[in-house]
Design a protein around this motif. Structure first.
Motif, PDB file in Angstrom:
ATOM      1  N   PRO A   1     -15.454   7.841   9.195  1.00 46.73           N
ATOM      2  CA  PRO A   1     -16.637   6.747   9.266  1.00 46.73           C
ATOM      3  C   PRO A   1     -17.599   7.498   8.419  1.00 46.73           C
ATOM      4  O   PRO A   1     -18.366   8.540   9.074  1.00 46.73           O
ATOM      5  CB  PRO A   1     -16.968   6.611  10.533  1.00 46.73           C
ATOM      6  CG  PRO A   1     -16.174   8.036  11.331  1.00 46.73           C
ATOM      7  CD  PRO A   1     -15.025   8.275  10.117  1.00 46.73           C
TER       8      PRO A   1
ATOM      9  N   GLY B   1     -20.566   5.459   6.547  1.00 45.09           N
ATOM     10  CA  GLY B   1     -21.401   4.876   6.173  1.00 45.09           C
ATOM     11  C   GLY B   1     -21.516   4.089   5.123  1.00 45.09           C
ATOM     12  O   GLY B   1     -20.215   3.761   4.536  1.00 45.09           O
ATOM     13  N   ARG B   2     -22.233   3.541   4.422  1.00 51.15           N
ATOM     14  CA  ARG B   2     -22.544   2.521   3.172  1.00 51.15           C
ATOM     15  C   ARG B   2     -22.271   3.360   1.890  1.00 51.15           C
ATOM     16  O   ARG B   2     -21.483   2.934   0.952  1.00 51.15           O
ATOM     17  CB  ARG B   2     -23.600   1.778   3.023  1.00 51.15           C
ATOM     18  CG  ARG B   2     -23.570   0.706   4.360  1.00 51.15           C
ATOM     19  CD  ARG B   2     -24.299  -0.643   3.822  1.00 51.15           C
ATOM     20  NE  ARG B   2     -24.216  -1.403   5.088  1.00 51.15           N
ATOM     21  CZ  ARG B   2     -23.096  -2.231   5.389  1.00 51.15           C
ATOM     22  NH1 ARG B   2     -22.116  -2.275   4.545  1.00 51.15           N
ATOM     23  NH2 ARG B   2     -23.347  -3.158   6.217  1.00 51.15           N
TER      24      ARG B   2
ATOM     25  N   ASP C   1     -17.176   1.967   7.161  1.00 48.44           N
ATOM     26  CA  ASP C   1     -18.382   2.093   7.940  1.00 48.44           C
ATOM     27  C   ASP C   1     -18.065   1.749   9.488  1.00 48.44           C
ATOM     28  O   ASP C   1     -16.954   1.797   9.948  1.00 48.44           O
ATOM     29  CB  ASP C   1     -19.282   0.900   7.444  1.00 48.44           C
ATOM     30  CG  ASP C   1     -18.791  -0.538   7.693  1.00 48.44           C
ATOM     31  OD1 ASP C   1     -17.630  -0.844   8.445  1.00 48.44           O
ATOM     32  OD2 ASP C   1     -19.061  -1.381   6.849  1.00 48.44           O
ATOM     33  N   ASP C   2     -18.801   1.677  10.295  1.00 43.72           N
ATOM     34  CA  ASP C   2     -18.844   1.984  11.815  1.00 43.72           C
ATOM     35  C   ASP C   2     -18.168   0.523  12.275  1.00 43.72           C
ATOM     36  O   ASP C   2     -17.300   0.811  13.433  1.00 43.72           O
ATOM     37  CB  ASP C   2     -20.093   1.909  12.556  1.00 43.72           C
ATOM     38  CG  ASP C   2     -20.677   3.467  12.174  1.00 43.72           C
ATOM     39  OD1 ASP C   2     -20.084   4.349  12.125  1.00 43.72           O
ATOM     40  OD2 ASP C   2     -21.911   3.385  12.216  1.00 43.72           O
ATOM     41  N   GLU C   3     -18.122  -0.332  11.609  1.00 39.51           N
ATOM     42  CA  GLU C   3     -17.570  -1.684  12.057  1.00 39.51           C
ATOM     43  C   GLU C   3     -16.295  -1.976  11.671  1.00 39.51           C
ATOM     44  O   GLU C   3     -15.519  -2.994  11.939  1.00 39.51           O
ATOM     45  CB  GLU C   3     -18.337  -2.885  11.674  1.00 39.51           C
ATOM     46  CG  GLU C   3     -19.921  -2.732  12.269  1.00 39.51           C
ATOM     47  CD  GLU C   3     -20.799  -3.772  11.417  1.00 39.51           C
ATOM     48  OE1 GLU C   3     -20.448  -4.606  10.584  1.00 39.51           O
ATOM     49  OE2 GLU C   3     -22.067  -3.742  11.668  1.00 39.51           O
TER      50      GLU C   3
ATOM     51  N   SER D   1     -12.211  -1.912  11.376  1.00 39.21           N
ATOM     52  CA  SER D   1     -11.101  -1.707  12.346  1.00 39.21           C
ATOM     53  C   SER D   1      -9.998  -0.880  11.542  1.00 39.21           C
ATOM     54  O   SER D   1      -9.611  -1.245  10.697  1.00 39.21           O
ATOM     55  CB  SER D   1     -10.769  -2.956  12.810  1.00 39.21           C
ATOM     56  OG  SER D   1      -9.519  -2.707  13.420  1.00 39.21           O
TER      57      SER D   1
ATOM     58  N   CYS E   1      -8.917   7.496   8.422  1.00 32.64           N
ATOM     59  CA  CYS E   1     -10.238   6.740   8.232  1.00 32.64           C
ATOM     60  C   CYS E   1     -11.219   7.677   8.699  1.00 32.64           C
ATOM     61  O   CYS E   1     -11.300   8.430   9.661  1.00 32.64           O
ATOM     62  CB  CYS E   1     -10.312   5.740   9.390  1.00 32.64           C
ATOM     63  SG  CYS E   1      -9.444   4.330   8.875  1.00 32.64           S
TER      64      CYS E   1
ATOM     65  N   ARG F   1     -13.428  -1.545   2.314  1.00 36.49           N
ATOM     66  CA  ARG F   1     -14.176  -2.556   2.945  1.00 36.49           C
ATOM     67  C   ARG F   1     -12.874  -3.565   3.310  1.00 36.49           C
ATOM     68  O   ARG F   1     -12.926  -4.108   4.225  1.00 36.49           O
ATOM     69  CB  ARG F   1     -14.918  -3.408   1.945  1.00 36.49           C
ATOM     70  CG  ARG F   1     -16.142  -2.921   1.662  1.00 36.49           C
ATOM     71  CD  ARG F   1     -17.216  -3.826   1.015  1.00 36.49           C
ATOM     72  NE  ARG F   1     -18.447  -3.026   0.548  1.00 36.49           N
ATOM     73  CZ  ARG F   1     -19.339  -3.314  -0.486  1.00 36.49           C
ATOM     74  NH1 ARG F   1     -18.946  -4.573  -1.106  1.00 36.49           N
ATOM     75  NH2 ARG F   1     -20.039  -2.692  -1.020  1.00 36.49           N
TER      76      ARG F   1
END
Length: 107
Positions: free
Chosen positions: A55, A57-58, A38-40, A42, A53, A12
């Protein structure tokens, strides 16, 4: 052939994980450090760290585990489940690999 491990850590806040990532990158048995984001998230700030990285999800559900499988080519996978960083003790990764090899277990 020396056994290798790919590490997957939920991320996170990269700055919180930086000491752990640095410690893992110094381990000769660690092939890759992947950050589950997650998708948001950077990825721009962590590209220079040598991390990859993913992606995811949670939480790592079945599809997330398939995604992890598609991103590894190491003998073993270490999957972190907590977003809180942990500290590596001396020889921790080598001991994990040794125990996994000796017991023919999955890691």
């Amino acid at each position: 052939m020396k056994e290798s491990i790919d590490c997957f850590l939920p991320c996170r806040d990269f700055q919180l994980l930086l000491p752990l990532v640095s410690a893992l990158r110094q381990q000769p048995s660690v092939a890759h450090v992947h950050l589950l984001v997650d998708d948001e998230f950077s990825a721009a700030s962590i590209e220079a760290s040598g991390c990859i990285c993913v992606p995811a999800g949670r939480c790592p559900d079945f599809c997330g585990l398939q995604l992890i499988d598609s991103h590894t080519d190491a003998d073993y996978v270490m999957l972190g489940l907590s977003t809180e960083p942990f500290r590596l003790r001396p020889f921790a990764v080598e001991r994990l690999l040794s125990e996994a090899h000796n017991s023919q277990a999955a890691l």
